[in-house]
Motif scaffolding. Structure first.
Motif, PDB file in Angstrom:
ATOM      1  N   GLN A 137       0.812  -1.218   0.000  1.00 60.61           N
ATOM      2  CA  GLN A 137       0.000   0.000   0.000  1.00 60.61           C
ATOM      3  C   GLN A 137       0.849   1.273   0.000  1.00 60.61           C
ATOM      4  N   GLY A 138       2.168   1.128  -0.023  1.00 59.91           N
ATOM      5  CA  GLY A 138       3.041   2.292  -0.121  1.00 59.91           C
ATOM      6  C   GLY A 138       3.825   2.652   1.118  1.00 59.91           C
ATOM      7  N   ALA A 139       3.763   1.838   2.156  1.00 55.73           N
ATOM      8  CA  ALA A 139       4.521   2.141   3.382  1.00 55.73           C
ATOM      9  C   ALA A 139       6.018   2.091   3.099  1.00 55.73           C
ATOM     10  N   GLU A 140       6.727   3.092   3.588  1.00 57.94           N
ATOM     11  CA  GLU A 140       8.185   3.103   3.538  1.00 57.94           C
ATOM     12  C   GLU A 140       8.754   2.504   4.821  1.00 57.94           C
ATOM     13  N   THR A 141       8.000   2.653   5.910  1.00 51.87           N
ATOM     14  CA  THR A 141       8.404   2.177   7.220  1.00 51.87           C
ATOM     15  C   THR A 141       7.179   1.630   7.933  1.00 51.87           C
ATOM     16  N   VAL A 142       7.373   0.549   8.671  1.00 54.34           N
ATOM     17  CA  VAL A 142       6.309  -0.002   9.512  1.00 54.34           C
ATOM     18  C   VAL A 142       6.828   0.001  10.944  1.00 54.34           C
ATOM     19  N   GLU A 143       6.022   0.550  11.848  1.00 56.78           N
ATOM     20  CA  GLU A 143       6.394   0.617  13.254  1.00 56.78           C
ATOM     21  C   GLU A 143       5.485  -0.271  14.094  1.00 56.78           C
ATOM     22  N   GLY A 144       6.007  -0.682  15.233  1.00 58.56           N
ATOM     23  CA  GLY A 144       5.228  -1.418  16.218  1.00 58.56           C
ATOM     24  C   GLY A 144       5.604  -0.943  17.604  1.00 58.56           C
ATOM     25  N   TYR A 145       4.800  -1.320  18.582  1.00 55.79           N
ATOM     26  CA  TYR A 145       4.957  -0.825  19.951  1.00 55.79           C
ATOM     27  C   TYR A 145       4.781  -1.989  20.930  1.00 55.79           C
ATOM     28  N   PRO A 146       5.602  -3.031  20.783  1.00 61.03           N
ATOM     29  CA  PRO A 146       5.383  -4.281  21.522  1.00 61.03           C
ATOM     30  C   PRO A 146       5.740  -4.201  22.997  1.00 61.03           C
ATOM     31  N   THR A 163       8.055  -8.168  21.824  1.00 65.94           N
ATOM     32  CA  THR A 163       9.289  -7.733  21.170  1.00 65.94           C
ATOM     33  C   THR A 163       9.936  -8.880  20.403  1.00 65.94           C
ATOM     34  N   GLY A 164       9.872 -10.090  20.937  1.00 60.64           N
ATOM     35  CA  GLY A 164      10.441 -11.243  20.240  1.00 60.64           C
ATOM     36  C   GLY A 164       9.751 -11.521  18.921  1.00 60.64           C
ATOM     37  N   MET A 165       8.444 -11.407  18.906  1.00 59.29           N
ATOM     38  CA  MET A 165       7.675 -11.634  17.683  1.00 59.29           C
ATOM     39  C   MET A 165       8.054 -10.608  16.610  1.00 59.29           C
ATOM     40  N   PHE A 166       8.186  -9.341  17.011  1.00 62.69           N
ATOM     41  CA  PHE A 166       8.575  -8.300  16.057  1.00 62.69           C
ATOM     42  C   PHE A 166      10.015  -8.518  15.581  1.00 62.69           C
ATOM     43  N   ALA A 167      10.907  -8.908  16.482  1.00 62.17           N
ATOM     44  CA  ALA A 167      12.295  -9.171  16.084  1.00 62.17           C
ATOM     45  C   ALA A 167      12.351 -10.305  15.065  1.00 62.17           C
ATOM     46  N   ASP A 168      11.551 -11.349  15.287  1.00 67.15           N
ATOM     47  CA  ASP A 168      11.507 -12.481  14.356  1.00 67.15           C
ATOM     48  C   ASP A 168      10.997 -12.070  12.980  1.00 67.15           C
ATOM     49  N   ALA A 169      10.226 -10.978  12.921  1.00 72.99           N
ATOM     50  CA  ALA A 169       9.682 -10.494  11.647  1.00 72.99           C
ATOM     51  C   ALA A 169      10.567  -9.409  11.030  1.00 72.99           C
ATOM     52  N   GLY A 170      11.787  -9.250  11.549  1.00 74.78           N
ATOM     53  CA  GLY A 170      12.742  -8.328  10.937  1.00 74.78           C
ATOM     54  C   GLY A 170      12.694  -6.898  11.446  1.00 74.78           C
ATOM     55  N   PHE A 171      11.994  -6.638  12.551  1.00 68.72           N
ATOM     56  CA  PHE A 171      11.947  -5.295  13.117  1.00 68.72           C
ATOM     57  C   PHE A 171      13.160  -5.084  14.013  1.00 68.72           C
ATOM     58  N   GLU A 172      13.612  -3.837  14.080  1.00 66.60           N
ATOM     59  CA  GLU A 172      14.713  -3.467  14.950  1.00 66.60           C
ATOM     60  C   GLU A 172      14.189  -2.575  16.066  1.00 66.60           C
ATOM     61  N   ARG A 181       8.283  -1.978  27.422  1.00 67.12           N
ATOM     62  CA  ARG A 181       7.785  -1.533  26.114  1.00 67.12           C
ATOM     63  C   ARG A 181       8.936  -1.092  25.224  1.00 67.12           C
ATOM     64  N   ALA A 182       8.661  -1.044  23.912  1.00 64.83           N
ATOM     65  CA  ALA A 182       9.674  -0.606  22.953  1.00 64.83           C
ATOM     66  C   ALA A 182       9.008  -0.022  21.721  1.00 64.83           C
ATOM     67  N   LEU A 183       9.735   0.842  21.047  1.00 64.19           N
ATOM     68  CA  LEU A 183       9.381   1.300  19.708  1.00 64.19           C
ATOM     69  C   LEU A 183      10.252   0.486  18.770  1.00 64.19           C
ATOM     70  N   VAL A 184       9.618  -0.225  17.828  1.00 63.03           N
ATOM     71  CA  VAL A 184      10.364  -1.028  16.856  1.00 63.03           C
ATOM     72  C   VAL A 184       9.998  -0.558  15.454  1.00 63.03           C
ATOM     73  N   ARG A 185      10.916  -0.815  14.530  1.00 65.21           N
ATOM     74  CA  ARG A 185      10.712  -0.285  13.188  1.00 65.21           C
ATOM     75  C   ARG A 185      11.311  -1.242  12.159  1.00 65.21           C
ATOM     76  N   ARG A 186      10.629  -1.311  11.030  1.00 66.43           N
ATOM     77  CA  ARG A 186      11.151  -2.056   9.889  1.00 66.43           C
ATOM     78  C   ARG A 186      10.936  -1.207   8.653  1.00 66.43           C
ATOM     79  N   ARG A 187      12.030  -0.956   7.956  1.00 69.54           N
ATOM     80  CA  ARG A 187      11.945  -0.143   6.746  1.00 69.54           C
ATOM     81  C   ARG A 187      11.706  -1.043   5.536  1.00 69.54           C
ATOM     82  N   SER A 188      10.988  -0.525   4.577  1.00 73.69           N
ATOM     83  CA  SER A 188      10.696  -1.280   3.371  1.00 73.69           C
ATOM     84  C   SER A 188      11.982  -1.464   2.561  1.00 73.69           C
ATOM     85  N   THR A 189      12.110  -2.642   1.992  1.00 75.12           N
ATOM     86  CA  THR A 189      13.272  -2.899   1.129  1.00 75.12           C
ATOM     87  C   THR A 189      12.886  -2.792  -0.339  1.00 75.12           C
TER      88      THR A 189
END
Length: 192
Positions: A137-146, A163-172, A181-189
């Motif tokens: 849909q055009g996202a350059e970055t996807v964030e999560g708040y696990p 946080t483990g689930m997000f890390a397993d999906a390539g989020f930093e 809590r954490a702010l995690v992010r994955r940039r589009s490749t």
């Protein structure tokens, strides 16, 4: 129940009955209907359970991106809310979820799994599908708040994902926010 490959479908006017089936008559989490982040505090309170339900149904009818349903053997067993960050006004005022990331940022705000969908990898599969959907849909970055689960965590504590689930999906992890809590992010490749 046999383990089948889940199908992921966006919430829309056509899939609303499946969403309503999954969330049940109460709308889970005290009648949230997954509008907590989509409505300002005063609007959320004023709307009440039925108003929140109607708000989300109207957004689905209007074709707004809201999230994905996880369907297993024809039954809705999971949900992930994923949409443009700008469509979630409460995020900006949250100390845990605030972000100044520029560009087309999408947010994964919550998960809901029916008890028959738990402990079978559905949440992780929903998260991966959410990232793919957001990028399509055009996202350059996807964030999560696990959350970082603790010994007393219950399923209702984990609706932001872990946080483990997000890390397993390539989020930093961008930043730890408190002990759990954490702010995690994955940039589009995807090259644009």
């Amino acid at each position: 129940m046999p383990d089948s490959t889940p199908e992921f479908v966006p919430l829309s006017a056509e899939t609303w009955p499946l969403f309503e089936q999954l969330f049940g008559p109460g709308g889970v989490q005290g009648g949230c209907w997954c509008t907590f982040f989509r409505l300002a505090n005063q609007d959320y309170r004023a709307a009440g359970r039925e108003g929140r339900k109607e708000h989300l149904r109207a957004e689905a009818r209007d074709g707004k991106p809201l999230g994905l349903l996880g369907i297993v053997d024809g039954e809705p067993l999971g949900w992930v809310a994923v949409s443009p960050r700008k469509d979630n006004p409460r995020l900006a005022s949250s100390r845990v979820m605030a972000s100044d990331e520029p560009g087309a940022v999408w947010s994964v705000t919550c998960f809901y799994l029916h008890r028959r969908g738990r402990r079978r990898g559905l949440a992780t599969a929903l998260l991966r599908a959410a990232v793919d959907y957001a990028v399509e849909q055009g996202a350059e970055t996807v964030e999560g708040y696990p959350v970082e689960p603790g010994p007393r965590s219950t399923s209702s504590d984990l609706y932001h994902g872990t946080t483990g689930m997000f890390a397993d999906a390539g989020f930093e992890v961008v930043e730890k926010r408190g002990a759990a809590r954490a702010l995690v992010r994955r940039r589009s490749t995807v090259a644009r």
